[in-house]
Write a protein that holds these residues in place. Structure first.
Motif, PDB file in Angstrom:
ATOM      1  N   GLY A 289       0.791  -1.228   0.000  1.00 27.12           N
ATOM      2  CA  GLY A 289       0.000   0.000   0.000  1.00 27.12           C
ATOM      3  C   GLY A 289       0.817   1.268   0.000  1.00 27.12           C
ATOM      4  N   LEU A 290       2.085   1.181   0.404  1.00 25.20           N
ATOM      5  CA  LEU A 290       2.948   2.359   0.440  1.00 25.20           C
ATOM      6  C   LEU A 290       4.121   2.192  -0.517  1.00 25.20           C
ATOM      7  CD1 LEU A 290       3.272   3.256   4.231  1.00 25.20           C
ATOM      8  CD2 LEU A 290       1.589   4.074   2.570  1.00 25.20           C
ATOM      9  N   ASN A 291       4.638   3.318  -0.971  1.00 26.26           N
ATOM     10  CA  ASN A 291       5.885   3.368  -1.714  1.00 26.26           C
ATOM     11  C   ASN A 291       6.621   4.629  -1.282  1.00 26.26           C
ATOM     12  OD1 ASN A 291       4.705   5.566  -3.183  1.00 26.26           O
ATOM     13  ND2 ASN A 291       3.787   4.114  -4.625  1.00 26.26           N
ATOM     14  N   GLN A 292       7.737   4.914  -1.880  1.00 25.18           N
ATOM     15  CA  GLN A 292       8.531   6.065  -1.452  1.00 25.18           C
ATOM     16  C   GLN A 292       7.776   7.377  -1.636  1.00 25.18           C
ATOM     17  OE1 GLN A 292      12.438   6.099  -3.160  1.00 25.18           O
ATOM     18  NE2 GLN A 292      13.014   4.119  -2.294  1.00 25.18           N
ATOM     19  N   VAL A 293       7.057   7.518  -2.739  1.00 27.34           N
ATOM     20  CA  VAL A 293       6.313   8.757  -3.000  1.00 27.34           C
ATOM     21  C   VAL A 293       5.230   8.961  -1.951  1.00 27.34           C
ATOM     22  CG1 VAL A 293       4.777   9.928  -4.621  1.00 27.34           C
ATOM     23  CG2 VAL A 293       6.801   8.706  -5.475  1.00 27.34           C
ATOM     24  N   LEU A 294       4.480   7.896  -1.637  1.00 29.69           N
ATOM     25  CA  LEU A 294       3.396   8.017  -0.662  1.00 29.69           C
ATOM     26  C   LEU A 294       3.934   8.208   0.750  1.00 29.69           C
ATOM     27  CD1 LEU A 294       0.794   5.386  -1.923  1.00 29.69           C
ATOM     28  CD2 LEU A 294       0.893   7.843  -2.353  1.00 29.69           C
ATOM     29  N   ALA A 295       5.044   7.568   1.058  1.00 25.70           N
ATOM     30  CA  ALA A 295       5.642   7.750   2.386  1.00 25.70           C
ATOM     31  C   ALA A 295       6.096   9.200   2.569  1.00 25.70           C
ATOM     32  CB  ALA A 295       6.806   6.787   2.578  1.00 25.70           C
ATOM     33  N   LYS A 296       6.675   9.780   1.534  1.00 25.95           N
ATOM     34  CA  LYS A 296       7.072  11.188   1.600  1.00 25.95           C
ATOM     35  C   LYS A 296       5.851  12.083   1.806  1.00 25.95           C
ATOM     36  CE  LYS A 296      11.232  10.944  -1.326  1.00 25.95           C
ATOM     37  NZ  LYS A 296      11.821  11.367  -2.626  1.00 25.95           N
ATOM     38  N   ALA A 297       4.760  11.773   1.095  1.00 29.31           N
ATOM     39  CA  ALA A 297       3.544  12.569   1.235  1.00 29.31           C
ATOM     40  C   ALA A 297       2.991  12.461   2.656  1.00 29.31           C
ATOM     41  CB  ALA A 297       2.494  12.102   0.225  1.00 29.31           C
ATOM     42  N   ALA A 298       3.038  11.264   3.217  1.00 26.86           N
ATOM     43  CA  ALA A 298       2.556  11.078   4.590  1.00 26.86           C
ATOM     44  C   ALA A 298       3.362  11.917   5.566  1.00 26.86           C
ATOM     45  CB  ALA A 298       2.634   9.599   4.967  1.00 26.86           C
ATOM     46  N   ALA A 299       4.686  11.910   5.400  1.00 30.03           N
ATOM     47  CA  ALA A 299       5.548  12.684   6.298  1.00 30.03           C
ATOM     48  C   ALA A 299       5.312  14.181   6.127  1.00 30.03           C
ATOM     49  CB  ALA A 299       7.010  12.337   6.023  1.00 30.03           C
ATOM     50  N   GLU A 300       5.200  14.644   4.896  1.00 29.16           N
ATOM     51  CA  GLU A 300       5.021  16.073   4.633  1.00 29.16           C
ATOM     52  C   GLU A 300       3.680  16.582   5.157  1.00 29.16           C
ATOM     53  OE1 GLU A 300       5.484  16.345   0.437  1.00 29.16           O
ATOM     54  OE2 GLU A 300       7.670  16.082   0.489  1.00 29.16           O
ATOM     55  N   ASN A 301       2.648  15.748   5.095  1.00 34.36           N
ATOM     56  CA  ASN A 301       1.308  16.169   5.511  1.00 34.36           C
ATOM     57  C   ASN A 301       0.940  15.698   6.909  1.00 34.36           C
ATOM     58  OD1 ASN A 301       0.268  17.542   3.012  1.00 34.36           O
ATOM     59  ND2 ASN A 301       0.763  15.541   2.135  1.00 34.36           N
ATOM     60  N   ASN A 302       1.903  15.046   7.570  1.00 30.49           N
ATOM     61  CA  ASN A 302       1.715  14.597   8.955  1.00 30.49           C
ATOM     62  C   ASN A 302       0.510  13.670   9.087  1.00 30.49           C
ATOM     63  OD1 ASN A 302       2.599  14.480  11.638  1.00 30.49           O
ATOM     64  ND2 ASN A 302       1.182  16.088  12.264  1.00 30.49           N
ATOM     65  N   VAL A 303       0.360  12.744   8.129  1.00 29.48           N
ATOM     66  CA  VAL A 303      -0.685  11.729   8.181  1.00 29.48           C
ATOM     67  C   VAL A 303      -0.055  10.439   8.695  1.00 29.48           C
ATOM     68  CG1 VAL A 303      -2.424  10.432   6.896  1.00 29.48           C
ATOM     69  CG2 VAL A 303      -1.875  12.792   6.229  1.00 29.48           C
ATOM     70  N   ALA A 304      -0.581   9.910   9.789  1.00 34.49           N
ATOM     71  CA  ALA A 304      -0.023   8.698  10.382  1.00 34.49           C
ATOM     72  C   ALA A 304      -0.493   7.454   9.634  1.00 34.49           C
ATOM     73  CB  ALA A 304      -0.417   8.598  11.849  1.00 34.49           C
ATOM     74  N   ILE A 305       0.340   6.437   9.650  1.00 41.63           N
ATOM     75  CA  ILE A 305      -0.048   5.135   9.126  1.00 41.63           C
ATOM     76  C   ILE A 305      -0.574   4.307  10.295  1.00 41.63           C
ATOM     77  CG2 ILE A 305       0.728   3.026   7.974  1.00 41.63           C
ATOM     78  CD1 ILE A 305       0.660   5.554   6.215  1.00 41.63           C
ATOM     79  N   GLY A 306      -1.772   3.781  10.145  1.00 45.02           N
ATOM     80  CA  GLY A 306      -2.377   2.995  11.202  1.00 45.02           C
ATOM     81  C   GLY A 306      -1.924   1.543  11.150  1.00 45.02           C
ATOM     82  N   LEU A 307      -1.497   1.032  12.290  1.00 41.10           N
ATOM     83  CA  LEU A 307      -1.137  -0.378  12.437  1.00 41.10           C
ATOM     84  C   LEU A 307      -2.219  -1.009  13.303  1.00 41.10           C
ATOM     85  CD1 LEU A 307       2.667   0.114  13.229  1.00 41.10           C
ATOM     86  CD2 LEU A 307       1.559  -0.105  10.989  1.00 41.10           C
ATOM     87  N   THR A 308      -3.031  -1.856  12.713  1.00 36.48           N
ATOM     88  CA  THR A 308      -4.200  -2.394  13.406  1.00 36.48           C
ATOM     89  C   THR A 308      -3.981  -3.856  13.770  1.00 36.48           C
ATOM     90  OG1 THR A 308      -5.213  -2.855  11.256  1.00 36.48           O
ATOM     91  CG2 THR A 308      -5.796  -0.781  12.322  1.00 36.48           C
ATOM     92  N   LEU A 309      -4.328  -4.212  15.004  1.00 34.13           N
ATOM     93  CA  LEU A 309      -4.042  -5.552  15.518  1.00 34.13           C
ATOM     94  C   LEU A 309      -5.108  -6.584  15.163  1.00 34.13           C
ATOM     95  CD1 LEU A 309      -2.715  -4.630  19.086  1.00 34.13           C
ATOM     96  CD2 LEU A 309      -1.381  -5.281  17.075  1.00 34.13           C
ATOM     97  N   ARG A 310      -6.349  -6.178  14.996  1.00 32.32           N
ATOM     98  CA  ARG A 310      -7.414  -7.154  14.762  1.00 32.32           C
ATOM     99  C   ARG A 310      -7.157  -8.078  13.572  1.00 32.32           C
ATOM    100  NH1 ARG A 310     -11.963  -7.096  11.659  1.00 32.32           N
ATOM    101  NH2 ARG A 310     -11.620  -4.883  11.168  1.00 32.32           N
ATOM    102  N   PRO A 311      -6.676  -7.572  12.429  1.00 32.33           N
ATOM    103  CA  PRO A 311      -6.431  -8.490  11.314  1.00 32.33           C
ATOM    104  C   PRO A 311      -5.455  -9.617  11.668  1.00 32.33           C
ATOM    105  CG  PRO A 311      -6.437  -6.232  10.531  1.00 32.33           C
ATOM    106  CD  PRO A 311      -6.468  -6.161  12.024  1.00 32.33           C
ATOM    107  N   PHE A 312      -4.438  -9.324  12.479  1.00 39.20           N
ATOM    108  CA  PHE A 312      -3.491 -10.375  12.869  1.00 39.20           C
ATOM    109  C   PHE A 312      -4.144 -11.394  13.795  1.00 39.20           C
ATOM    110  CE2 PHE A 312      -0.817  -6.718  11.856  1.00 39.20           C
ATOM    111  CZ  PHE A 312       0.075  -7.296  10.971  1.00 39.20           C
TER     112      PHE A 312
END
Length: 239
Positions: A120-143
């Motif tokens: 779901g992520l690549n370098q371009v999207l990771a940079k966008a997340a950092a620049e816009n301060n959007v967190a990536i959610g790590l969810t436990l229920r699927p595991f």
């Protein structure tokens, strides 16, 4: 340094989940959390907003997890709900939706970014997340609800996203994604599960304490705040 305050920023109550907001809050408080965000999916919202009873020791935050496959409609939903919630999450799962979420600074968290054969992520999207301060959610229920090849795939996607988050300094939020009281885990158990999934202890701790606190501080600014981009100068400091 005081005792850290733990938060679970993605909990689903009826009609999205199986338990009421009161039941989920009571169990989370018993487990030692300082707060939870009730974040029903946008297609399963209650007909009327429940009264949220918060105290100094435990707070219930209003949240939402937006579900939309069209990026333009997603931006419309973000604008519609942003001012009425404390925590705004986007349910990802396609490249276009992931990009739309991570490029929009009004979004707090992107959950479930993986799709097909992509984490779901690549370098371009990771940079966008950092620049816009959007967190990536790590969810436990699927595991907790997966076995065999599916669990292996989930772990592989998570670790790939972790590598990108570390490289580009993307904030992370660790949550239960609970659909019932049975999905909730104590902070200690959640931290232990996160470490099994590949997070370092300090990363998991920050993802349940300081990052959620920063999200609330951003969305509930103090009394001296006017609006983003405006600075209040002391009298006489005009130049």
């Amino acid at each position: 340094m005081g005792k850290p305050k733990f938060y679970d920023f993605c909990v689903h109550a009826v009609p999205d989940g199986e338990n009421t907001a009161e039941q989920l809050a009571a169990l989370a408080r018993h487990f030692g959390y300082s707060g939870i965000a009730l974040a029903n999916h946008s297609d399963k919202l209650p007909q009327s907003q429940p009264e949220l009873s918060s105290t100094n020791e435990f707070e219930i935050f209003r949240g939402i997890e937006l579900v939309e496959e069209n990026p333009s409609k997603l931006h419309g939903l973000i604008g519609k709900f942003r001012k009425s919630v404390d925590v705004l999450i986007v349910h990802g799962g396609s490249e276009n939706i992931n990009r739309a979420a991570l490029e929009n600074p009004q979004v707090d968290i992107l959950n479930h970014p993986a799709f097909e054969k992509s984490s779901g992520l690549n370098q371009v999207l990771a940079k966008a997340a950092a620049e816009n301060n959007v967190a990536i959610g790590l969810t436990l229920r699927p595991f907790l609800h997966s076995r065999g090849p599916r669990r292996v795939r989930l772990l592989s996607d998570l670790r790939a996203n972790l590598d990108l988050a570390r490289k580009y300094d993307v904030p992370l939020v660790l949550s239960s994604d609970a659909m019932s009281c049975f999905d909730l885990r104590s902070p200690r158990d959640a931290l232990a599960l996160a470490e099994v999934c590949g997070l370092e202890e300090d990363e998991a701790l920050e993802a349940m304490t300081t990052v959620p606190e920063r999200i609330i501080s951003k969305n509930r600014p103090g009394p001296g705040y006017i609006r983003e981009g405006v600075e209040v100068l002391e009298e006489g400091n005009y130049f």
